[in-house]
Structure formats: C-alpha cells, structure tokens
Design a protein around this motif. Structure first.
Motif, PDB file in Angstrom:
ATOM      1  N   ALA A  48      72.193 110.535   8.609  1.00 11.27           N
ATOM      2  CA  ALA A  48      72.815 109.620   9.566  1.00 11.27           C
ATOM      3  C   ALA A  48      73.565 108.506   8.840  1.00 11.27           C
ATOM      4  CB  ALA A  48      71.741 109.027  10.483  1.00 11.27           C
ATOM      5  N   ILE A  49      72.950 107.947   7.816  1.00  9.67           N
ATOM      6  CA  ILE A  49      73.606 106.891   7.031  1.00  9.67           C
ATOM      7  C   ILE A  49      74.885 107.419   6.395  1.00  9.67           C
ATOM      8  CG2 ILE A  49      73.375 105.464   4.954  1.00  9.67           C
ATOM      9  CD1 ILE A  49      70.356 105.254   5.628  1.00  9.67           C
ATOM     10  N   ASN A  50      74.805 108.611   5.837  1.00  9.25           N
ATOM     11  CA  ASN A  50      75.960 109.226   5.182  1.00  9.25           C
ATOM     12  C   ASN A  50      77.112 109.435   6.162  1.00  9.25           C
ATOM     13  OD1 ASN A  50      77.411 110.535   3.101  1.00  9.25           O
ATOM     14  ND2 ASN A  50      76.708 112.527   3.813  1.00  9.25           N
ATOM     15  N   ALA A  51      76.785 110.011   7.330  1.00  9.69           N
ATOM     16  CA  ALA A  51      77.830 110.316   8.319  1.00  9.69           C
ATOM     17  C   ALA A  51      78.467 109.035   8.859  1.00  9.69           C
ATOM     18  CB  ALA A  51      77.238 111.137   9.458  1.00  9.69           C
ATOM     19  N   ALA A  53      78.592 106.038   7.420  1.00  9.06           N
ATOM     20  CA  ALA A  53      79.361 105.365   6.370  1.00  9.06           C
ATOM     21  C   ALA A  53      80.707 106.055   6.161  1.00  9.06           C
ATOM     22  CB  ALA A  53      78.559 105.339   5.073  1.00  9.06           C
ATOM     23  N   GLN A  54      80.718 107.390   6.158  1.00  7.11           N
ATOM     24  CA  GLN A  54      81.980 108.115   6.005  1.00  7.11           C
ATOM     25  C   GLN A  54      82.921 107.831   7.169  1.00  7.11           C
ATOM     26  OE1 GLN A  54      82.061 112.201   4.581  1.00  7.11           O
ATOM     27  NE2 GLN A  54      79.879 112.069   4.107  1.00  7.11           N
ATOM     28  N   ARG A  59      87.939 105.509   9.222  1.00 10.54           N
ATOM     29  CA  ARG A  59      88.579 104.867  10.378  1.00 10.54           C
ATOM     30  C   ARG A  59      88.588 103.349  10.279  1.00 10.54           C
ATOM     31  NH1 ARG A  59      85.503 106.605  15.424  1.00 10.54           N
ATOM     32  NH2 ARG A  59      87.289 105.603  16.425  1.00 10.54           N
ATOM     33  N   ALA A  60      88.387 102.822   9.091  1.00  6.08           N
ATOM     34  CA  ALA A  60      88.272 101.370   8.921  1.00  6.08           C
ATOM     35  C   ALA A  60      89.471 100.623   9.483  1.00  6.08           C
ATOM     36  CB  ALA A  60      88.085 101.026   7.442  1.00  6.08           C
ATOM     37  N   GLU A  73      75.072  98.592  12.761  1.00  8.95           N
ATOM     38  CA  GLU A  73      73.717  98.489  13.303  1.00  8.95           C
ATOM     39  C   GLU A  73      73.001  99.834  13.231  1.00  8.95           C
ATOM     40  OE1 GLU A  73      71.344  97.211  17.390  1.00  8.95           O
ATOM     41  OE2 GLU A  73      73.449  96.655  17.129  1.00  8.95           O
ATOM     42  N   LYS A  74      73.710 100.921  13.515  1.00  9.14           N
ATOM     43  CA  LYS A  74      73.112 102.252  13.414  1.00  9.14           C
ATOM     44  C   LYS A  74      72.727 102.576  11.971  1.00  9.14           C
ATOM     45  CE  LYS A  74      75.386 104.260  17.469  1.00  9.14           C
ATOM     46  NZ  LYS A  74      76.359 105.281  17.939  1.00  9.14           N
ATOM     47  N   ILE A  75      73.594 102.190  11.028  1.00 10.44           N
ATOM     48  CA  ILE A  75      73.264 102.388   9.610  1.00 10.44           C
ATOM     49  C   ILE A  75      72.020 101.593   9.243  1.00 10.44           C
ATOM     50  CG2 ILE A  75      74.044 101.921   7.250  1.00 10.44           C
ATOM     51  CD1 ILE A  75      76.890 102.552   8.186  1.00 10.44           C
ATOM     52  N   TRP A  76      71.950 100.367   9.734  1.00 12.22           N
ATOM     53  CA  TRP A  76      70.790  99.509   9.464  1.00 12.22           C
ATOM     54  C   TRP A  76      69.509 100.133  10.000  1.00 12.22           C
ATOM     55  CZ3 TRP A  76      68.400  96.157  13.358  1.00 12.22           C
ATOM     56  CH2 TRP A  76      67.367  95.375  12.821  1.00 12.22           C
TER      57      TRP A  76
END
Length: 260
Positions: A48-51, A53-54, A59-60, A73-76
């Motif tokens: 989940a963290i990998n997806a 972050a990518q 899309r930054a 927040e989801k990464i956290w």
C-alpha cells in the motif's frame, strides 16, 4: 573350526523411522507456513505504501493539496500498521526466548488507559469510544510500557474486528488487590469452537482468516499479563462482539517467570 555365528544387527523399525520423518516434515512445513504468514502480513501495508507513493510521484503536478493530504494520510496509516506488525513479531520473538523482563515502576493507570485509547481513537476519528474508568488506585506498580502494549493490542483488535461506526467500550473495576480492565466491541465475535484456542500463538478464528493479522497479538497480551501475575479472559459470541478482560495486580515488583 566353524566360525561363530554372526550376531544379527539391530535395525530401526521402518515404521518408526518413517513416522519420525513425517513428524519432522510436518514441523518444518508448519514453520514455513508461519514464516509465510508473517511475510504476507508485512507485505500488505508495504504494498500500500509503495502504490500510494508511486501515485504521488506520477501525479504530483496534477494533485491539489487536499488530495495530497489524503494520500499522505493513507501512507501514514499503512506505515503505522507495518510498525505494529514488526513490533508484535519482535516482542513475540523476545517472549519465546525469555527476553521480556519486567521493569516495575510507579505509574497512574488511568492516565495510561486514557492515553492509549486517545491514540488508538485518533487512527479512526469517527469511531465512538466510551470510557468508564473508576475505582482505580492513584498509583499502580508494574511495567507501564508492557501493560500499555497489551492494552493497545486488545483495543486495536476490538477496532479491527468491528465496524467503524460501532463503539469501543473500555471500563475498569477493582476487586481486592486486582484491577480488571474490560474492553468490549460489537463486531465479528469469535466462533465458539475457536474460543479455547484463541490465545495460542498464530491461531486465528475461522471467520477472520481473510482479514489482516498474525495471530500473535492476544497471545502476547496474555503473556504480558501473566508476567505481572494477572490474566486475560475472553468472552465472545460470533456476530455479536467480544469482551476481553485484562486482570492486573495493583502491585507487581518482581515479575513472574512464564513461557509463551
């Protein structure tokens, strides 16, 4: 002169040798299954963290601050889950090796309970928490770090296996020199046939095997309470929730020897 008869050599019965081989194979396979389970549970939040972050990287330039905040927040949350899993595995490893030792000190149990519930509740802001903390002594002697870890395990399990809009109820009462911390949820519950085994390491109830988890949490919480001279009681009905009672002595200064 005729040669003396040769003494027949003693041989291991084939059935016994084969039985030992089968036992060793089953033990090895069981160990591999446990390692595979732990690896799978670690991989889930890591993926989940990998997806996420990518997605942020790609899309930054098209994301607004609100979207970036939501993904962060989801990464956290995924990183917290990963940290929780690693800490549980490390603690279980120390417990099986006899490496967990109590460091008793004086502390305020009510403050510990409120802090643990506040921090866990912060992970799900919309979930109701109902606290009824009363009858506690001003000072308790025990290992506050280990006791908080045990409480967090029990509370996080209650959250994990109940729906987000359902309340978590935490109450306390005192019986003689023993303190009872009761955590109740209205979630999935535990099937009756699984209740006798639920504190065994790596055991998971039939109705939650497709959900994330290692099966180590409750066994570790039980171990911590046993070290304090306490216990862990579990009452549950499938489909109607679970009630877990943590029994803690008011004073524990030396700790007990106990194997998980």
């Amino acid at each position: 002169m005729s040669a003396a008869p040769r003494r027949p050599q003693r041989s291991t019965p084939r059935t016994s040798r084969n039985g030992n081989n089968r036992t060793a194979a089953r033990t090895s396979a069981h160990s591999i299954d446990r390692v595979a389970l732990l690896a799978h549970q670690l991989r889930t939040p890591l993926s989940a963290i990998n997806a996420l972050a990518q997605g942020l990287i790609r899309r930054a330039d098209r994301l607004n601050p609100k979207d970036i905040r939501a993904k962060a927040e989801k990464i956290w949350r995924a990183s917290l889950r990963l940290d929780e899993l690693i800490e549980t595995i490390l603690s279980y490893t120390r417990a099986t090796a006899g490496g967990i030792v109590l460091n008793p000190s004086e502390f305020n149990l009510e403050e510990l309970i409120r802090r643990a519930c506040r921090e866990q509740g912060g992970l799900e802001p919309d979930r109701p928490f109902r606290l009824q903390i009363r009858g506690l002594p001003e000072i308790v002697i025990g290992d506050p770090i280990l006791l908080e870890q045990a409480l967090v395990i029990v509370v996080s399990n209650a959250m994990k296996y109940s729906w987000p809009d359902q309340p978590i109820e935490v109450s306390t009462r005192r019986r003689g020199s023993m303190i009872r911390i009761v955590v109740k949820d209205r979630g999935l519950g535990i099937p009756e046939r699984d209740l006798p085994f639920i504190k065994q390491p790596f055991f998971r109830a039939q109705n939650v095997r497709k959900l994330p988890g290692t099966g180590l949490g409750l066994s570790l919480a039980w171990y911590i309470l046993k070290l304090h001279g306490g216990d862990l009681e579990i009452e549950s009905q499938e489909g109607h929730g679970t009630k877990i009672t943590m029994i803690v002595p008011e004073t524990n200064t030396v700790g007990l020897s106990y194997s998980i």
